[in-house]
Design a protein around this motif. Structure first.
Motif, PDB file in Angstrom:
ATOM      1  N   VAL A   1       0.610  72.340  41.787  1.00 48.52           N
ATOM      2  CA  VAL A   1      -0.810  72.318  41.414  1.00 48.52           C
ATOM      3  C   VAL A   1      -1.501  71.109  42.043  1.00 48.52           C
ATOM      4  O   VAL A   1      -2.621  71.207  42.566  1.00 48.52           O
ATOM      5  N   LEU A   2      -0.828  69.955  41.999  1.00 42.95           N
ATOM      6  CA  LEU A   2      -1.416  68.746  42.576  1.00 42.95           C
ATOM      7  C   LEU A   2      -1.616  68.890  44.082  1.00 42.95           C
ATOM      8  O   LEU A   2      -2.621  68.422  44.633  1.00 42.95           O
ATOM      9  N   VAL A   3      -0.675  69.548  44.756  1.00 36.31           N
ATOM     10  CA  VAL A   3      -0.819  69.783  46.190  1.00 36.31           C
ATOM     11  C   VAL A   3      -2.005  70.707  46.461  1.00 36.31           C
ATOM     12  O   VAL A   3      -2.786  70.488  47.400  1.00 36.31           O
ATOM     13  N   GLU A   4      -2.147  71.721  45.627  1.00 31.90           N
ATOM     14  CA  GLU A   4      -3.250  72.667  45.824  1.00 31.90           C
ATOM     15  C   GLU A   4      -4.603  71.962  45.828  1.00 31.90           C
ATOM     16  O   GLU A   4      -5.485  72.282  46.626  1.00 31.90           O
ATOM     17  N   PHE A   5      -4.750  70.973  44.954  1.00 35.85           N
ATOM     18  CA  PHE A   5      -6.019  70.262  44.854  1.00 35.85           C
ATOM     19  C   PHE A   5      -5.983  68.885  45.526  1.00 35.85           C
ATOM     20  O   PHE A   5      -6.948  68.146  45.466  1.00 35.85           O
ATOM     21  N   ARG A   6      -4.837  68.564  46.145  1.00 39.91           N
ATOM     22  CA  ARG A   6      -4.670  67.264  46.799  1.00 39.91           C
ATOM     23  C   ARG A   6      -4.983  66.118  45.833  1.00 39.91           C
ATOM     24  O   ARG A   6      -5.663  65.156  46.174  1.00 39.91           O
ATOM     25  N   ASN A   7      -4.468  66.264  44.642  1.00 38.53           N
ATOM     26  CA  ASN A   7      -4.683  65.257  43.592  1.00 38.53           C
ATOM     27  C   ASN A   7      -3.613  64.173  43.707  1.00 38.53           C
ATOM     28  O   ASN A   7      -2.425  64.464  43.690  1.00 38.53           O
ATOM     29  N   PRO A   8      -4.002  62.901  43.851  1.00 40.71           N
ATOM     30  CA  PRO A   8      -3.008  61.831  43.995  1.00 40.71           C
ATOM     31  C   PRO A   8      -2.061  61.749  42.798  1.00 40.71           C
ATOM     32  O   PRO A   8      -2.459  62.000  41.662  1.00 40.71           O
ATOM     33  N   VAL A   9      -0.832  61.364  43.075  1.00 41.37           N
ATOM     34  CA  VAL A   9       0.181  61.274  42.026  1.00 41.37           C
ATOM     35  C   VAL A   9       1.103  60.098  42.286  1.00 41.37           C
ATOM     36  O   VAL A   9       1.421  59.776  43.435  1.00 41.37           O
ATOM     37  N   VAL A  10       1.510  59.428  41.213  1.00 39.35           N
ATOM     38  CA  VAL A  10       2.549  58.405  41.259  1.00 39.35           C
ATOM     39  C   VAL A  10       3.720  58.914  40.431  1.00 39.35           C
ATOM     40  O   VAL A  10       3.535  59.273  39.262  1.00 39.35           O
ATOM     41  N   ILE A  11       4.891  58.943  41.004  1.00 42.47           N
ATOM     42  CA  ILE A  11       6.094  59.389  40.302  1.00 42.47           C
ATOM     43  C   ILE A  11       7.007  58.191  40.083  1.00 42.47           C
ATOM     44  O   ILE A  11       7.256  57.407  41.000  1.00 42.47           O
TER      45      ILE A  11
ATOM     46  N   LEU B   1       1.390  65.858  50.139  1.00 41.36           N
ATOM     47  CA  LEU B   1       0.486  64.920  49.475  1.00 41.36           C
ATOM     48  C   LEU B   1       0.390  63.616  50.255  1.00 41.36           C
ATOM     49  O   LEU B   1      -0.690  63.024  50.379  1.00 41.36           O
ATOM     50  N   ALA B   2       1.516  63.163  50.786  1.00 40.76           N
ATOM     51  CA  ALA B   2       1.523  61.904  51.528  1.00 40.76           C
ATOM     52  C   ALA B   2       0.654  61.987  52.775  1.00 40.76           C
ATOM     53  O   ALA B   2       0.100  60.976  53.222  1.00 40.76           O
ATOM     54  N   ARG B   3       0.520  63.167  53.349  1.00 41.35           N
ATOM     55  CA  ARG B   3      -0.335  63.324  54.527  1.00 41.35           C
ATOM     56  C   ARG B   3      -1.788  62.944  54.215  1.00 41.35           C
ATOM     57  O   ARG B   3      -2.552  62.577  55.105  1.00 41.35           O
TER      58      ARG B   3
ATOM     59  N   THR C   1      -8.437  59.556  47.016  1.00 44.52           N
ATOM     60  CA  THR C   1      -8.960  60.831  46.501  1.00 44.52           C
ATOM     61  C   THR C   1      -9.895  61.488  47.513  1.00 44.52           C
ATOM     62  O   THR C   1     -10.572  62.459  47.184  1.00 44.52           O
ATOM     63  N   GLU C   2      -9.924  60.960  48.724  1.00 44.74           N
ATOM     64  CA  GLU C   2     -10.855  61.482  49.722  1.00 44.74           C
ATOM     65  C   GLU C   2     -10.606  62.957  50.041  1.00 44.74           C
ATOM     66  O   GLU C   2     -11.531  63.692  50.357  1.00 44.74           O
ATOM     67  N   ALA C   3      -9.356  63.381  49.982  1.00 43.30           N
ATOM     68  CA  ALA C   3      -9.032  64.767  50.338  1.00 43.30           C
ATOM     69  C   ALA C   3      -9.043  65.701  49.125  1.00 43.30           C
ATOM     70  O   ALA C   3      -8.730  66.894  49.267  1.00 43.30           O
ATOM     71  N   PHE C   4      -9.402  65.200  47.973  1.00 48.43           N
ATOM     72  CA  PHE C   4      -9.382  66.017  46.749  1.00 48.43           C
ATOM     73  C   PHE C   4     -10.271  67.248  46.907  1.00 48.43           C
ATOM     74  O   PHE C   4     -11.388  67.172  47.415  1.00 48.43           O
ATOM     75  N   ARG C   5      -9.736  68.388  46.474  1.00 42.22           N
ATOM     76  CA  ARG C   5     -10.477  69.638  46.564  1.00 42.22           C
ATOM     77  C   ARG C   5     -10.845  70.107  45.159  1.00 42.22           C
ATOM     78  O   ARG C   5      -9.972  70.261  44.309  1.00 42.22           O
ATOM     79  N   ARG C   6     -12.104  70.334  44.953  1.00 42.80           N
ATOM     80  CA  ARG C   6     -12.573  70.729  43.627  1.00 42.80           C
ATOM     81  C   ARG C   6     -12.128  72.141  43.282  1.00 42.80           C
ATOM     82  O   ARG C   6     -12.087  73.021  44.146  1.00 42.80           O
ATOM     83  N   PRO C   7     -11.781  72.374  42.002  1.00 41.68           N
ATOM     84  CA  PRO C   7     -11.425  73.736  41.583  1.00 41.68           C
ATOM     85  C   PRO C   7     -12.601  74.683  41.820  1.00 41.68           C
ATOM     86  O   PRO C   7     -13.755  74.297  41.748  1.00 41.68           O
ATOM     87  N   GLY C   8     -12.248  75.925  42.124  1.00 40.37           N
ATOM     88  CA  GLY C   8     -13.291  76.928  42.297  1.00 40.37           C
ATOM     89  C   GLY C   8     -13.436  77.402  43.715  1.00 40.37           C
ATOM     90  O   GLY C   8     -13.857  78.536  43.970  1.00 40.37           O
ATOM     91  N   SER C   9     -13.071  76.559  44.688  1.00 41.49           N
ATOM     92  CA  SER C   9     -13.138  76.982  46.078  1.00 41.49           C
ATOM     93  C   SER C   9     -11.845  77.687  46.459  1.00 41.49           C
ATOM     94  O   SER C   9     -10.788  77.413  45.909  1.00 41.49           O
ATOM     95  N   GLN C  10     -11.915  78.601  47.398  1.00 38.33           N
ATOM     96  CA  GLN C  10     -10.730  79.356  47.809  1.00 38.33           C
ATOM     97  C   GLN C  10      -9.838  78.444  48.653  1.00 38.33           C
ATOM     98  O   GLN C  10     -10.282  77.825  49.612  1.00 38.33           O
ATOM     99  N   MET C  11      -8.574  78.353  48.281  1.00 38.66           N
ATOM    100  CA  MET C  11      -7.665  77.461  48.984  1.00 38.66           C
ATOM    101  C   MET C  11      -6.237  77.975  48.884  1.00 38.66           C
ATOM    102  O   MET C  11      -5.895  78.728  47.978  1.00 38.66           O
ATOM    103  N   ASN C  12      -5.403  77.547  49.800  1.00 39.63           N
ATOM    104  CA  ASN C  12      -3.999  77.914  49.816  1.00 39.63           C
ATOM    105  C   ASN C  12      -3.142  76.671  49.874  1.00 39.63           C
ATOM    106  O   ASN C  12      -3.559  75.644  50.408  1.00 39.63           O
ATOM    107  N   LEU C  13      -1.936  76.762  49.337  1.00 38.53           N
ATOM    108  CA  LEU C  13      -0.999  75.646  49.381  1.00 38.53           C
ATOM    109  C   LEU C  13      -0.712  75.289  50.832  1.00 38.53           C
ATOM    110  O   LEU C  13      -0.471  76.159  51.676  1.00 38.53           O
ATOM    111  N   PHE C  14      -0.775  73.990  51.141  1.00 37.09           N
ATOM    112  CA  PHE C  14      -0.508  73.441  52.469  1.00 37.09           C
ATOM    113  C   PHE C  14      -1.593  73.773  53.495  1.00 37.09           C
ATOM    114  O   PHE C  14      -1.411  73.536  54.671  1.00 37.09           O
ATOM    115  N   SER C  15      -2.730  74.320  53.069  1.00 36.34           N
ATOM    116  CA  SER C  15      -3.799  74.602  54.038  1.00 36.34           C
ATOM    117  C   SER C  15      -4.646  73.374  54.280  1.00 36.34           C
ATOM    118  O   SER C  15      -4.662  72.464  53.485  1.00 36.34           O
TER     119      SER C  15
END
Length: 232
Positions: free
Chosen positions: A30-40, A57-59, A218-232
């Motif tokens: 899910v985080l990749v889909e929206f490019r949401n930053p994460v710390v593990i 995500l690192a990209r 968060t520059e690459a963050f994609r807002r929910p609602g737009s059509q998107m694919n994993l790794f696109s």
């Protein structure tokens, strides 16, 4: 947008459950889909299973992994954290993450005064050699029911050091076994806490850790609602 950064502690679930249900991986998808930053923050090599997602995500400067290491001694590590990966496997995980260009650091935690504190330089050096670029540490805290459990654990595992260890913990925790205050609980207070901090800072400089902190964007963050694919 700064509040979009998400934190995940992968050992919140038993590893056997995580291997079967892949809950962390599904969260990362899910985080990749929206490019949401994460710390593990993890103490298990299982994090390498998700290198494909973390690399994506690192990209976008949206991933940072910390591997915690409390000791390099296999027997002690097994006694302290029986369900976590052994030290060499954690170092291998750091190497694999770094090799995939995923920002990775080491968290020396918990630092147990009188038991594992002397290992800090060796841990930092080994993790740096494995590929870690950043580091942190957290002295032992014993909130709630952990204090009596730890005292009970010390009796068979470190009987001769028990009183020294408990004395040192109280020394950095204002005379108690736990300090709940946000400002001081992560580093402790007093002379011995200052000694640990100096040892950490000196070693980091010597081995080349924390020269620059990895960025989360968060520059690459994609807002929910737009059509998107994993790794696109």
């Amino acid at each position: 947008r700064d509040k979009l950064v998400t934190g995940v502690q992968t050992c919140a679930l038993p590893i056997s459950i995580e291997r079967r249900l892949k809950l962390t991986r599904r969260c990362l998808e899910v985080l990749v889909e929206f490019r949401n930053p994460v710390v593990i923050i993890t103490k298990n090599e299982l994090v390498t299973r998700d290198i494909d997602l973390l690399s994506e995500l690192a990209r976008h400067e949206a991933a940072l992994v910390f591997v915690s290491v409390a000791s390099l001694r296999n027997e002690l590590a097994r006694e302290l954290e029986p369900r976590a990966s052994q030290p060499q496997r954690r170092l291998a995980a750091i190497e694999a993450l770094a090799g995939a260009n995923i920002p990775v650091g080491v968290l020396v935690a918990p630092v147990i005064p009188g038991l594992t504190d002397h290992e800090m330089p060796a841990i930092l050096k080994a993790c740096r050699e494995a590929g870690a670029g950043t580091a942190g540490y957290v002295p032992l805290r014993l909130p709630f029911g952990l204090a009596p459990l730890f005292e009970e654990w010390l009796t068979p595992h470190a009987p001769l050091q028990k009183e020294k260890i408990l004395h040192r913990v109280r020394e950095i925790r204002g005379g108690r076994l736990n300090d709940p205050n946000f400002g001081s609980r992560l580093r402790g207070e007093g002379g011995y806490a200052a000694h640990l901090n100096k040892l950490f800072e000196w070693t980091c400089r010597k081995v080349g850790l924390n020269g620059s902190r990895p960025k989360l964007s968060t520059e690459a963050f994609r807002r929910p609602g737009s059509q998107m694919n994993l790794f696109s």
